[in-house]
Design a protein around this motif. Sequence first.
Motif, PDB file in Angstrom:
ATOM      1  N   ARG A   1       3.069  30.065  62.378  1.00 16.98           N
ATOM      2  CA  ARG A   1       4.098  29.373  63.158  1.00 16.98           C
ATOM      3  C   ARG A   1       5.294  30.294  63.399  1.00 16.98           C
ATOM      4  O   ARG A   1       5.787  30.414  64.509  1.00 16.98           O
ATOM      5  CB  ARG A   1       4.554  28.098  62.445  1.00 16.98           C
TER       6      ARG A   1
ATOM      7  N   HIS B   1       6.586  26.662  69.211  1.00 11.56           N
ATOM      8  CA  HIS B   1       6.113  26.642  67.826  1.00 11.56           C
ATOM      9  C   HIS B   1       7.266  26.533  66.837  1.00 11.56           C
ATOM     10  O   HIS B   1       7.103  26.024  65.747  1.00 11.56           O
ATOM     11  CB  HIS B   1       5.305  27.911  67.507  1.00 11.56           C
TER      12      HIS B   1
ATOM     13  N   TYR C   1       8.487  17.560  62.830  1.00 15.96           N
ATOM     14  CA  TYR C   1       7.220  17.435  63.543  1.00 15.96           C
ATOM     15  C   TYR C   1       6.405  16.281  62.984  1.00 15.96           C
ATOM     16  O   TYR C   1       5.907  15.430  63.734  1.00 15.96           O
ATOM     17  CB  TYR C   1       6.430  18.745  63.467  1.00 15.96           C
TER      18      TYR C   1
ATOM     19  N   ARG D   1       5.514  12.916  65.014  1.00 13.04           N
ATOM     20  CA  ARG D   1       4.098  12.597  65.273  1.00 13.04           C
ATOM     21  C   ARG D   1       3.778  11.199  64.765  1.00 13.04           C
ATOM     22  O   ARG D   1       3.071  10.444  65.426  1.00 13.04           O
ATOM     23  CB  ARG D   1       3.177  13.631  64.606  1.00 13.04           C
TER      24      ARG D   1
ATOM     25  N   ASP E   1       2.680   7.962  67.060  1.00 11.49           N
ATOM     26  CA  ASP E   1       1.430   7.221  66.867  1.00 11.49           C
ATOM     27  C   ASP E   1       1.658   5.766  66.464  1.00 11.49           C
ATOM     28  O   ASP E   1       0.952   4.878  66.919  1.00 11.49           O
ATOM     29  CB  ASP E   1       0.572   7.895  65.790  1.00 11.49           C
TER      30      ASP E   1
ATOM     31  N   VAL F   1       7.914  17.095  70.645  1.00 17.28           N
ATOM     32  CA  VAL F   1       6.709  17.058  69.816  1.00 17.28           C
ATOM     33  C   VAL F   1       5.466  17.286  70.673  1.00 17.28           C
ATOM     34  O   VAL F   1       4.518  17.949  70.235  1.00 17.28           O
ATOM     35  CB  VAL F   1       6.624  15.761  68.972  1.00 17.28           C
ATOM     36  N   ASP F   2       5.464  16.789  71.909  1.00 21.14           N
ATOM     37  CA  ASP F   2       4.331  17.059  72.806  1.00 21.14           C
ATOM     38  C   ASP F   2       4.212  18.548  73.114  1.00 21.14           C
ATOM     39  O   ASP F   2       3.109  19.092  73.157  1.00 21.14           O
ATOM     40  CB  ASP F   2       4.479  16.268  74.111  1.00 21.14           C
TER      41      ASP F   2
ATOM     42  N   ARG G   1       2.902  20.296  69.982  1.00 22.72           N
ATOM     43  CA  ARG G   1       1.490  19.980  69.781  1.00 22.72           C
ATOM     44  C   ARG G   1       0.625  20.744  70.782  1.00 22.72           C
ATOM     45  O   ARG G   1      -0.421  21.301  70.428  1.00 22.72           O
ATOM     46  CB  ARG G   1       1.268  18.479  69.908  1.00 22.72           C
TER      47      ARG G   1
ATOM     48  N   ARG H   1       0.513  24.399  69.758  1.00 21.88           N
ATOM     49  CA  ARG H   1      -0.324  24.585  68.565  1.00 21.88           C
ATOM     50  C   ARG H   1      -1.799  24.416  68.893  1.00 21.88           C
ATOM     51  O   ARG H   1      -2.650  25.150  68.374  1.00 21.88           O
ATOM     52  CB  ARG H   1       0.102  23.619  67.464  1.00 21.88           C
ATOM     53  N   THR H   2      -2.114  23.451  69.749  1.00 21.62           N
ATOM     54  CA  THR H   2      -3.506  23.253  70.154  1.00 21.62           C
ATOM     55  C   THR H   2      -4.030  24.488  70.876  1.00 21.62           C
ATOM     56  O   THR H   2      -5.152  24.950  70.609  1.00 21.62           O
ATOM     57  CB  THR H   2      -3.625  21.997  71.041  1.00 21.62           C
TER      58      THR H   2
END
Length: 151
Positions: free
Chosen positions: A25, A33, A41, A45, A49, A106-107, A110, A113-114
């Motif tokens: 990271r 990142h 984070y 997340r 959710d 956060v999107d 993410r 990171r993906t």
Amino acid sequence: MDDDAALGQIETEVALLMRLGEATRRATPVAAHRSLDRAAYVILRHLQDAGPQNVSALAARLNLDGSTVTRQVSAMQRDGLVTREPDPHDGRGAVIRATRAGLNRVDAVRAARTALYGEILADWSPGDRRALAMLMRRLNESLDAHTRRTR
């Protein structure tokens, strides 16, 4: 490899995973990142959710002390990532809600990171990626269950 050796290797690999995950990271040049610390984070997340939560629910879900979550949420509120709103079920309490800025951040993290893990695991087969995802989820569920039993 016998079971004791396997457990010893798992312990070592988990320790390395935590260290290398953080080092990756920090070393990745993509700003996304580094735009959220690990605590922010994970909280964002979870809010993304599960929706708005009070601090007690966040602390319980994340296996943290309430005062720790309160400090983290206060910092996130100062940064415009979350808001505190009156709890409709408890007039004395508040619920924490991710802001649009927090969800956007956060999107972005993410997605970055993906993409990074897509690069890192480019030579893995899709089946190996799915197996890793399933086994990591099981590991996290087992770690979470253990933590809850020992609290």
